[in-house]
Scaffold this active site. Structure first.
Site, PDB file in Angstrom:
ATOM      1  N   CYS A   2       0.833  -1.199   0.000  1.00  0.00           N
ATOM      2  CA  CYS A   2       0.000   0.000   0.000  1.00  0.00           C
ATOM      3  C   CYS A   2       0.872   1.255   0.000  1.00  0.00           C
ATOM      4  O   CYS A   2       2.046   1.203   0.298  1.00  0.00           O
ATOM      5  CB  CYS A   2      -0.872   0.036   1.243  1.00  0.00           C
ATOM      6  N   ARG A  27       3.712   0.227  -7.264  1.00  0.00           N
ATOM      7  CA  ARG A  27       3.767  -0.772  -6.198  1.00  0.00           C
ATOM      8  C   ARG A  27       2.586  -1.735  -6.258  1.00  0.00           C
ATOM      9  O   ARG A  27       2.589  -2.760  -5.593  1.00  0.00           O
ATOM     10  CB  ARG A  27       3.767  -0.084  -4.828  1.00  0.00           C
ATOM     11  N   TRP A  75      -3.606  -2.119  -0.990  1.00  0.00           N
ATOM     12  CA  TRP A  75      -3.462  -3.454  -1.567  1.00  0.00           C
ATOM     13  C   TRP A  75      -4.013  -4.381  -0.504  1.00  0.00           C
ATOM     14  O   TRP A  75      -3.416  -4.555   0.555  1.00  0.00           O
ATOM     15  CB  TRP A  75      -1.994  -3.743  -1.859  1.00  0.00           C
ATOM     16  N   ASN A 101      -0.485   1.415   6.409  1.00  0.00           N
ATOM     17  CA  ASN A 101       0.161   0.277   5.736  1.00  0.00           C
ATOM     18  C   ASN A 101       0.565  -0.715   6.806  1.00  0.00           C
ATOM     19  O   ASN A 101       0.944  -0.314   7.900  1.00  0.00           O
ATOM     20  CB  ASN A 101       1.443   0.715   5.023  1.00  0.00           C
ATOM     21  N   GLY A 102       0.530  -2.012   6.472  1.00  0.00           N
ATOM     22  CA  GLY A 102       0.949  -3.020   7.444  1.00  0.00           C
ATOM     23  C   GLY A 102      -0.231  -3.855   7.892  1.00  0.00           C
ATOM     24  O   GLY A 102      -1.313  -3.797   7.298  1.00  0.00           O
ATOM     25  N   GLU A 483      12.536 -25.699  -9.807  1.00  0.00           N
ATOM     26  CA  GLU A 483      12.354 -24.247  -9.717  1.00  0.00           C
ATOM     27  C   GLU A 483      13.600 -23.509 -10.206  1.00  0.00           C
ATOM     28  O   GLU A 483      13.499 -22.500 -10.914  1.00  0.00           O
ATOM     29  CB  GLU A 483      11.990 -23.870  -8.271  1.00  0.00           C
ATOM     30  N   LYS A 487      13.550 -20.924 -13.369  1.00  0.00           N
ATOM     31  CA  LYS A 487      13.995 -19.521 -13.294  1.00  0.00           C
ATOM     32  C   LYS A 487      14.965 -19.232 -14.435  1.00  0.00           C
ATOM     33  O   LYS A 487      14.868 -18.220 -15.103  1.00  0.00           O
ATOM     34  CB  LYS A 487      14.708 -19.211 -11.964  1.00  0.00           C
ATOM     35  N   GLU A 490      13.200 -19.244 -17.909  1.00  0.00           N
ATOM     36  CA  GLU A 490      12.268 -18.112 -18.059  1.00  0.00           C
ATOM     37  C   GLU A 490      12.974 -16.822 -18.445  1.00  0.00           C
ATOM     38  O   GLU A 490      12.506 -16.092 -19.302  1.00  0.00           O
ATOM     39  CB  GLU A 490      11.544 -17.844 -16.725  1.00  0.00           C
ATOM     40  N   HIS A 506      19.247 -42.812 -15.824  1.00  0.00           N
ATOM     41  CA  HIS A 506      18.293 -43.473 -16.730  1.00  0.00           C
ATOM     42  C   HIS A 506      18.118 -42.710 -18.034  1.00  0.00           C
ATOM     43  O   HIS A 506      17.108 -42.855 -18.703  1.00  0.00           O
ATOM     44  CB  HIS A 506      16.946 -43.651 -16.026  1.00  0.00           C
ATOM     45  N   LYS A 605       2.748 -12.373 -16.593  1.00  0.00           N
ATOM     46  CA  LYS A 605       2.757 -12.535 -15.135  1.00  0.00           C
ATOM     47  C   LYS A 605       1.547 -13.344 -14.696  1.00  0.00           C
ATOM     48  O   LYS A 605       1.614 -14.137 -13.777  1.00  0.00           O
ATOM     49  CB  LYS A 605       2.741 -11.153 -14.479  1.00  0.00           C
TER      50      LYS A 605
HETATM   51  C1  G6P Z   1       2.756 -17.716 -15.176  1.00  0.00           C
HETATM   52  C2  G6P Z   1       3.939 -16.974 -14.558  1.00  0.00           C
HETATM   53  C3  G6P Z   1       4.672 -17.873 -13.570  1.00  0.00           C
HETATM   54  C4  G6P Z   1       3.703 -18.397 -12.529  1.00  0.00           C
HETATM   55  C5  G6P Z   1       2.501 -19.100 -13.174  1.00  0.00           C
HETATM   56  C6  G6P Z   1       1.420 -19.377 -12.162  1.00  0.00           C
HETATM   57  O1  G6P Z   1       3.236 -18.713 -16.005  1.00  0.00           O
HETATM   58  O2  G6P Z   1       4.829 -16.533 -15.567  1.00  0.00           O
HETATM   59  O3  G6P Z   1       5.706 -17.151 -12.929  1.00  0.00           O
HETATM   60  O4  G6P Z   1       4.371 -19.283 -11.683  1.00  0.00           O
HETATM   61  O5  G6P Z   1       1.921 -18.275 -14.164  1.00  0.00           O
HETATM   62  O6  G6P Z   1       0.902 -18.161 -11.725  1.00  0.00           O
HETATM   63  P1  G6P Z   1       0.096 -17.976 -10.383  1.00  0.00           P
HETATM   64  O7  G6P Z   1      -0.254 -16.515 -10.357  1.00  0.00           O
HETATM   65  O8  G6P Z   1      -1.114 -18.843 -10.487  1.00  0.00           O
HETATM   66  O9  G6P Z   1       0.987 -18.376  -9.262  1.00  0.00           O
END
Ligand code: G6P
Length: 610
Positions: A2, A27, A75, A101-102, A483, A487, A490, A506, A605
């Site tokens: 926020c 933000r 937010w 905020n908080g 993961e 990363k 991506e 394997h 996103k």
């Molecule tokens: C998209 C984003 C990923 C994310 C996935 C799931 O592919 O690029 O970074 O992990 O969606 O998104 P969510 O908002 O459901 O966690």
């Protein structure tokens, strides 16, 4: 999260406040509002939606006019993002207004107490209790009433407060949420949660520290400890430009969000750990302990990074709560003919709360009678609204497309839920306490891992041109390997695969030669000795090895090319500490390759289409 702006001076405050809010838009927020002192009384305008909606409201001949005011972009944390819950909030008389905020942790208790004293609440927010507490404590002076009110408040706050009863004063108070005072032209002072909000007006600011407050009038400002002792504060000159400030001085949102993780993890756990009982208190898990006990099976679903967190949750729930747990891609689950019933709990994990496949999967599960719990970051999002109950991450807006801080918060949220279920079932209080203690240590340990940034940047330099990467892990760190690989692909567009280390023999082992960097996640956990033999297999074939190990473990030194030491923790939490260096590695490789780190090609996103 926020944003707060406050102004006291001799100009009309409204345009200045709105301008300040706009500077905080980056933000992320879901509603906005202003309160202004006009002709001796407070006028509030607020609305769900964007600042343009607020401007429309103000533009409709309805703009109040006055030279003292506070404003806020919210937010949502407590209560959905609607107009009622937007800040500022006022007391029963409408004479005291608060932007916050908080999170006020004891808001529930305070609300009940205030209601029994006759206070009427207009919103579902935690913030509103502050306005009523000040009303209750009123003794003629705003700053004294604020002090008295805040003595009762537990949790985190950045506050801007005004009252028509003390019309020439603004009060700011801080504990855990950033706040500063801006020194404007003659007789003009600002409050802001972020320097970006005041930069167009002034570069001279005073940062409040935790446990401090400030009283602003047109004649100047005074700074105090919350208990009333006066403190001297240095005035700082801001040299950053606006763009740098939006990213907190970081080159990219992704780096900012990686570095924020100690704080975001604290926020995910705030008020939720019970040390003595060795369990978790989750306000959003609104079903009874008996109903929780009736759960016989768990299905976890999500996409991308959220699915990786889900895999970890599955391991934790099985090991510690002794419940059968399956983890399934939402896109697969939705088109199967899944066996679920009322004793099945489906956990839908999503940062955005809007991912189309996850939403469809949870709807399908509900149709078949399962209960659905959401683990979501964005409050009031569709998945949050449609879940039967849930856990919010409180990680703040995540702007970089590649998820970082949401992932570690998801893992911690799943650990909290595991703790809660486990303690209702088979976990002893001693085991519970051990997990709570490990969770409490986590933010500081993440901070320590962030200290490895320079050495990780050097590793990135060595391998930035590699066309492929492998990531190997076992047990809890197989999802970490997935993961880490995700990363890298991506944001750097390097092909990367995460594998359970033993599966390598394997097939994938055929890929290994001196050009293949292999990241091995090998902390001292219950599969450590197994993974060392996998390291030998890679070494024997000339692979270049980057090993994430527990600090103090030098066994692999000499055998591997690079060691990344992370602090010791309990097995289920090792992925949190091991993921952070992998985020940094991917980040630096991508930057060195000139990639658009925050907005990688072809990715969104939030994927709201199938
Ligand atoms: C998209 C984003 C990923 C994310 C996935 C799931 O592919 O690029 O970074 O992990 O969606 O998104 P969510 O908002 O459901 O966690």
């Amino acid at each position: 999260m926020c944003g707060i702006v406050g102004y006291i001076g001799d100009r009309n405050s409204v345009p200045l406040l709105v301008e300040g809010l706009k500077r905080l838009e980056y933000r992320g927020y879901d509603s906005a509002g202003v309160t202004v002192l006009e002709d001796g009384h407070l006028e509030t305008r607020k609305t769900a939606g964007k600042i343009t909606a607020l401007e429309k409201l103000l533009g409709n001949g309805e703009a109040p006019h006055g030279s003292v005011g506070i404003a806020h972009t919210r937010w949502a944390t407590h209560g959905p993002p609607n107009t009622q819950n937007a800040h500022p909030h006022t007391d029963c008389t409408g004479e005291i207004a608060v932007a916050h905020n908080g999170i006020i942790e004891n808001a529930g208790v305070l609300r009940t107490k205030l209601e029994s004293l006759g206070h009427r609440f207009a919103s579902e927010t935690d913030t509103e209790v502050v306005a009523h507490l000040i009303e209750e404590a009123w003794d003629g002076k705003l700053e004294d009433a604020v002090r008295a009110a805040l003595r009762q408040v537990e949790g985190a706050f950045g506050l801007a407060i005004m009252s028509s009863r003390d019309p020439g004063t603004l009060v700011a108070a801080r504990k855990g949420s950033p706040l500063l005072i801006g020194i404007g032209r003659d007789g003009e002072y600002y409050i802001a949660s972020d320097v970006a909000a005041v930069l167009a007006q002034t570069r001279q600011v005073v940062y409040l520290d935790d446990g401090e407050m400030a009283v602003l009038t047109r004649d100047g400002y005074e700074t105090f400890k919350l208990d009333g002792r006066s403190v001297d504060k240095e005035v700082r000159e801001i040299e950053w430009d606006l763009e740098a400030i939006e990213k907190g001085g970081f080159e990219h949102f992704m780096l900012k969000e990686i570095v924020e993780q100690p704080e975001t993890l604290r926020n995910t756990m705030r008020g939720r750990l019970l040390d003595e009982e060795g369990t978790a208190k989750l306000g959003g898990v609104t079903i009874s302990p008996a109903e929780l006990k009736s759960i016989q099976r768990i299905i976890i679903t999500g996409c991308g990074t959220s699915w990786h967190a889900g895999l970890l949750g599955g391991y934790m729930l099985e090991e510690l709560a002794r419940l059968p747990a399956e983890v399934e891609y939402a896109s697969e689950f939705r088109y199967r003919n899944p066996v679920v019933d009322e004793n099945t709990l489906v956990i839908a994990i999503s940062q955005s709360g809007e991912t189309a496949d996850t939403l469809a999967a949870m709807r399908e599960a509900r149709r078949r009678g399962a209960r659905v719990m959401g683990i979501v970051n964005v409050v009031g999002s569709t998945i949050a609204r449609e879940s039967d109950f849930g856990i919010y991450l409180h990680a703040g807006p995540e702007i970089g497309v590649a998820s970082t801080k949401a992932f570690t918060s998801q893992v911690v949220a799943l650990a909290l839920f595991t703790l809660l279920l486990g303690r209702l079932r088979n976990l002893s209080v001693l085991q519970g306490r051990e997990i709570v203690a490990a969770l409490r240590r986590l933010p500081e340990q993440v901070e320590q891992v962030l200290g490895l940034n320079d050495s990780i940047r050097e590793i990135a330099r060595t391998y930035k041109s590699a066309p492929n990467f492998l990531y190997l892990g076992r047990g809890y760190n197989f999802p970490t390997a997935l993961e880490g690989a995700l990363k890298l692909k991506e944001i750097s567009y390097i092909h990367a695969e995460g594998l359970p280390a033993a599966e390598m023999k394997h097939g994938p082992i055929a890929l290994i030669d001196e050009n293949m960097p292999v990241v091995v996640i090998a902390p001292n956990d219950n599969v450590y000795s197994k993974i060392t033999s996998n390291v030998q297999e890679v070494k024997a074939r000339g692979g270049r090895i980057i090993a994430v190990v527990t600090e103090g473990n030098l066994e692999l030194d000499g055998m591997v090319d690079h060691l990344i030491p992370i602090p010791a923790t309990i097995d289920p939490l090792t992925p949190v500490l091991a993921t952070v260096p992998l985020q940094l590695l991917a980040y630096h490789v991508a930057v060195m390759r000139g990639c658009n780190v925050d907005m990688p090609r072809n990715l969104a996103k939030s994927v709201t289409v199938e």
